[in-house]
Scaffold this active site. Structure first.
Site: not given
Ligand code: AP5
Length: 216
Positions: A16, A91, A130, A163, A174
Site C-alpha cells: 500500500k 481499519r 523491508r 522498522r 499484525r
Molecule cells: P509496503 O508498501 O511498505 O507495504 P504496506 O502495505 O504499506 O505495509 P505496512 O506493513 O506498512 O502496512 P501496515 O498496514 O502493517 O503498517 P502501517 O505502517 O500502516 O511494502 C512492503 C515491502 O514490500 C517493502 O519492502 C516494499 O519495497 C516491498 N514491495 C512492495 N510492493 C512490492 C511488489 N509488488 N513486489 C515486490 N516487493 C514489493 O501500520 C503500522 C502500525 O501502526 C499498525 O500495526 C498499528 O499499530 C498502527 N496503525 C496504523 N494505522 C492504524 C489504524 N488505522 N488504526 C489503528 N492502528 C493503526
C-alpha cells in the site's frame, strides 16, 4: 478525470505504502498514511506517540479515538483540497463509520477503494526484507528493491533502518489483527461498488498500472 479521493486497503506488507507514493506523484494529492504519522509521533515522543508506541510494538491496532482524531485533523490541511490517498485507514468498523460521516460532512466522499491482495507467505517475505529511511520514509526491500547506497537513503541521505514492528512475532500479530478487525470491512466496501481488487503479488510496476486502470 481519474478518481482523486482514494482508500488503499489490504493486509500489512502488501504494498500500500509503495503504491501510495507513486499515486501521490501521479495525481498530485495528499498521501495520508496513519502508520507514517504514528511513527513520526513516536519518534518525536509526542503525547500521541507515547500512547501509540506500546500498541504498535505489539502489532496491535492503536485505539480508534486516537487514530480517528489524527485523520480528522490531517484532512483539514490545505493539501487535501485536491484529493487524498488514505493508506492504512480505515481499519476498523468504527473508523469506517467515522470516515464516512467526516467526508459526507465535507462533501468529499471516497471515489475509489483499491484492495491489494496477496497470500501470507508473500506478506511475511516482504515485511521481513523491508527497510525504510528514517528521514523521508522511502521504502526499500533487501531483495526486490535494495537501496543502492547501503544504509544511507538514495533519495535524501537519511539512515536506512528496519522498522521495530517488522519482526516475526509482531508480523504474526499484525496479520491476525488484519483478519479480525480489517478484513470484515471488505464486504462493506463491496456494497458501495467502489472496490477494485488488484493482485498484489505482481511486480511494483504491474500493480501501479493496474491501480491506474482502476481509478481511471
Ligand atoms: P509496503 O508498501 O511498505 O507495504 P504496506 O502495505 O504499506 O505495509 P505496512 O506493513 O506498512 O502496512 P501496515 O498496514 O502493517 O503498517 P502501517 O505502517 O500502516 O511494502 C512492503 C515491502 O514490500 C517493502 O519492502 C516494499 O519495497 C516491498 N514491495 C512492495 N510492493 C512490492 C511488489 N509488488 N513486489 C515486490 N516487493 C514489493 O501500520 C503500522 C502500525 O501502526 C499498525 O500495526 C498499528 O499499530 C498502527 N496503525 C496504523 N494505522 C492504524 C489504524 N488505522 N488504526 C489503528 N492502528 C493503526
Amino acid at each position: 478525470m481519474p478518481s482523486r479521493r482514494l482508500v488503499l486497503f489490504g493486509p500489512p506488507g502488501v504494498g500500500k505504502g509503495t503504491q501510495a507514493v507513486r499515486l501521490r506523484e501521479e495525481l498530485c494529492v495528499a498521501h495520508i498514511s496513519t502508520g507514517d504519522i504514528l511513527r513520526d509521533n513516536v519518534k518525536r515522543s509526542t503525547d500521541l506517540g507515547v500512547q501509540a508506541k506500546g500498541f504498535m510494538d505489539a502489532g496491535k491496532l492503536v485505539p480508534d479515538d486516537l487514530v480517528i482524531a489524527l485523520v480528522e485533523d490531517r484532512l483539514k490541511a490545505d493539501d487535501c483540497k485536491e484529493g487524498f490517498i488514505l493508506d492504512g485507514f480505515p481499519r476498523t468498523a468504527e473508523q469506517y463509520d467515522k470516515l464516512d460521516s467526516m467526508l459526507e460532512a465535507r462533501g468529499t466522499p471516497v471515489e475509489a477503494v483499491l484492495y491489494f491482495s496477496a497470500p501470507d507467505e508473500t506478506l511475511v517475505r516482504r515485511i521481513a526484507g523491508r527497510r525504510m529511511c528514517r528521514d523521508c520514509g522511502a521504502t526499500y526491500h533487501v531483495d526486490y528493491s535494495p537501496c543502492k547506497t547501503g544504509d544511507t537513503c538514495e533519495k535524501c541521505g537519511g539512515e536506512v533502518y528496519q522498522r521495530a514492528d517488522d519482526n516475526e512475532a509482531t508480523v504474526a500479530k499484525r496479520l491476525q489483527e488484519y483478519q479480525a478487525m480489517s478484513a470484515p470491512l471488505l464486504s462493506r466496501y463491496q456494497e458501495t461498488g467502489l472496490l477494485a481488487e488488484i493482485d498484489g503479488t505482481l511486480s511494483q510496476e504491474e500493480v501501479f498500472q493496474a491501480a491506474l486502470v482502476a481509478i481511471s
